[in-house]
Write a protein that holds these residues in place. Sequence first.
Motif, PDB file in Angstrom:
ATOM      1  N   TYR A   1       0.826  -1.193   0.000  1.00 52.08           N
ATOM      2  CA  TYR A   1       0.000   0.000   0.000  1.00 52.08           C
ATOM      3  C   TYR A   1       0.871   1.258   0.000  1.00 52.08           C
ATOM      4  CZ  TYR A   1      -3.903  -2.990   1.411  1.00 52.08           C
ATOM      5  OH  TYR A   1      -4.874  -3.965   1.460  1.00 52.08           O
TER       6      TYR A   1
ATOM      7  N   TYR B   1       0.366   5.777  -0.278  1.00 49.13           N
ATOM      8  CA  TYR B   1      -0.614   6.856  -0.134  1.00 49.13           C
ATOM      9  C   TYR B   1       0.054   8.209  -0.377  1.00 49.13           C
ATOM     10  CZ  TYR B   1      -3.074   3.258   2.643  1.00 49.13           C
ATOM     11  OH  TYR B   1      -3.680   2.103   3.080  1.00 49.13           O
TER      12      TYR B   1
ATOM     13  N   TYR C   1      -0.855  12.144   0.843  1.00 51.23           N
ATOM     14  CA  TYR C   1      -1.676  13.036   1.650  1.00 51.23           C
ATOM     15  C   TYR C   1      -1.195  14.462   1.451  1.00 51.23           C
ATOM     16  CZ  TYR C   1      -3.381   9.024   4.344  1.00 51.23           C
ATOM     17  OH  TYR C   1      -3.969   7.856   4.728  1.00 51.23           O
TER      18      TYR C   1
ATOM     19  N   LEU D   1      -4.530  15.449   7.891  1.00 54.78           N
ATOM     20  CA  LEU D   1      -4.097  14.982   6.575  1.00 54.78           C
ATOM     21  C   LEU D   1      -5.311  14.585   5.743  1.00 54.78           C
ATOM     22  CD1 LEU D   1      -1.602  14.495   8.564  1.00 54.78           C
ATOM     23  CD2 LEU D   1      -0.820  12.902   6.814  1.00 54.78           C
TER      24      LEU D   1
ATOM     25  N   LEU E   1      -6.444  12.631   2.234  1.00 52.59           N
ATOM     26  CA  LEU E   1      -5.954  11.646   1.281  1.00 52.59           C
ATOM     27  C   LEU E   1      -6.212  12.106  -0.142  1.00 52.59           C
ATOM     28  CD1 LEU E   1      -4.740   8.814   0.844  1.00 52.59           C
ATOM     29  CD2 LEU E   1      -7.076   7.910   0.934  1.00 52.59           C
TER      30      LEU E   1
ATOM     31  N   TYR F   1      -4.394   6.790  -3.446  1.00 54.15           N
ATOM     32  CA  TYR F   1      -3.715   5.666  -2.838  1.00 54.15           C
ATOM     33  C   TYR F   1      -3.619   4.522  -3.830  1.00 54.15           C
ATOM     34  CZ  TYR F   1      -8.297   3.491  -1.924  1.00 54.15           C
ATOM     35  OH  TYR F   1      -9.551   2.938  -2.050  1.00 54.15           O
TER      36      TYR F   1
ATOM     37  N   VAL G   1      -3.055   0.095  -3.878  1.00 49.62           N
ATOM     38  CA  VAL G   1      -2.973  -1.166  -3.125  1.00 49.62           C
ATOM     39  C   VAL G   1      -1.980  -2.133  -3.754  1.00 49.62           C
ATOM     40  CG1 VAL G   1      -5.313  -0.889  -2.262  1.00 49.62           C
ATOM     41  CG2 VAL G   1      -4.913  -2.246  -4.332  1.00 49.62           C
TER      42      VAL G   1
ATOM     43  N   LYS H   1      -8.793   7.023  -6.113  1.00 47.40           N
ATOM     44  CA  LYS H   1      -8.918   8.375  -5.600  1.00 47.40           C
ATOM     45  C   LYS H   1      -9.220   8.365  -4.108  1.00 47.40           C
ATOM     46  CE  LYS H   1     -10.711  10.216  -9.957  1.00 47.40           C
ATOM     47  NZ  LYS H   1     -11.862  10.863 -10.641  1.00 47.40           N
ATOM     48  N   GLY H   2      -8.701   9.389  -3.437  1.00 47.95           N
ATOM     49  CA  GLY H   2      -9.030   9.624  -2.046  1.00 47.95           C
ATOM     50  C   GLY H   2     -10.045  10.747  -1.920  1.00 47.95           C
TER      51      GLY H   2
ATOM     52  N   PHE I   1       2.689  14.583   1.958  1.00 45.54           N
ATOM     53  CA  PHE I   1       3.326  13.423   2.572  1.00 45.54           C
ATOM     54  C   PHE I   1       3.002  12.176   1.763  1.00 45.54           C
ATOM     55  CE2 PHE I   1       5.056  14.969   6.503  1.00 45.54           C
ATOM     56  CZ  PHE I   1       4.288  16.079   6.834  1.00 45.54           C
TER      57      PHE I   1
ATOM     58  N   SER J   1       2.461   1.258   3.642  1.00 44.86           N
ATOM     59  CA  SER J   1       2.149   0.320   4.713  1.00 44.86           C
ATOM     60  C   SER J   1       2.041  -1.076   4.128  1.00 44.86           C
ATOM     61  CB  SER J   1       0.850   0.696   5.427  1.00 44.86           C
ATOM     62  OG  SER J   1      -0.269   0.519   4.574  1.00 44.86           O
TER      63      SER J   1
ATOM     64  N   GLU K   1       0.847  -0.104  10.372  1.00 45.55           N
ATOM     65  CA  GLU K   1       0.969   1.342  10.474  1.00 45.55           C
ATOM     66  C   GLU K   1       1.565   1.942   9.218  1.00 45.55           C
ATOM     67  OE1 GLU K   1       2.800  -0.853  12.081  1.00 45.55           O
ATOM     68  OE2 GLU K   1       4.869  -0.142  12.387  1.00 45.55           O
ATOM     69  N   LEU K   2       1.281   3.223   9.036  1.00 40.09           N
ATOM     70  CA  LEU K   2       1.850   3.974   7.932  1.00 40.09           C
ATOM     71  C   LEU K   2       3.284   4.384   8.258  1.00 40.09           C
ATOM     72  CD1 LEU K   2      -1.111   6.381   7.077  1.00 40.09           C
ATOM     73  CD2 LEU K   2      -0.226   4.557   5.615  1.00 40.09           C
TER      74      LEU K   2
ATOM     75  N   PHE L   1       5.838   7.175   6.972  1.00 45.39           N
ATOM     76  CA  PHE L   1       5.765   8.422   6.219  1.00 45.39           C
ATOM     77  C   PHE L   1       7.124   8.877   5.721  1.00 45.39           C
ATOM     78  CE2 PHE L   1       1.470   9.999   6.666  1.00 45.39           C
ATOM     79  CZ  PHE L   1       0.973   9.303   7.760  1.00 45.39           C
TER      80      PHE L   1
END
Lengths: 112, 111
Positions: free
Chosen positions: B31, B33, B35, B43, B45, B48, B50, B57-58, B90, B94, B99-100, B102
């Motif tokens: 994954y 992303y 932001y 933040l 989005l 993103y 996968v 789209k976020g 950012f 993940s 967790e992300l 960054f």
Amino acid sequence: AQKVTQAQTEISVVEKEDVTLDCVYETRDTTYYLFWYKQPPSGELVFLIRRNSFDEQNEISGRYSWNFQKSTSSFNFTITASQVVDSAVYFCAPLTGNQFYFGTGTSLTVIP
Amino acid sequence: NAGVTQTPKFRILKIGQSMTLQCTQDMNHNYMYWYRQDPGMGLKLIYYSVGAGITDKGEVPNGYNVSRSTTEDFPLRLELAAPSQTSVYFCASSYGHGELFFGEGSRLTVL
């Protein structure tokens, strides 16, 4: 879109006080994950804690603890014996599906 | 390990210019992303992914494009920059529901 509410915009505490940061979220999912991140004045984003929605056991990790209550959709984060280095913006971020939804953050200032 | 690397760290654009923010990760995360963070805000989005070849789209995708040709890279393209795109960007990655991680952020100003 999912919604995250961090009602406390700014908090100031004196060093060594305990402080609790509130987070309330909305989700239609039955399985999800909850995170807290910290953003110190330097600007980077730091992972703090992660919980699964199916595990409501509250835990303590050092000076950090959290209270997850699925029935009220709350995921509160407590810092015990706060220190000046804890001064930062704290974000609650549920993960549902493939998307993290960040709250607007709580700015914590710890006064020496 | 370098983790998540974003370039450039700072950039000033004129209205109407285009640019690409680069993001690469060396953790083999599926994954990724993008932001944006406006002053005093959380933040939001933008896009993103996968996995390689898949993007979505976020919350705030307008004015941006992404691609994911490899697992490692996830560049963000700004077309026809506008002052509303002034922000800190950012990139994060993940693995599964972990967790992300960054990048350090890219501060973009559009004048």
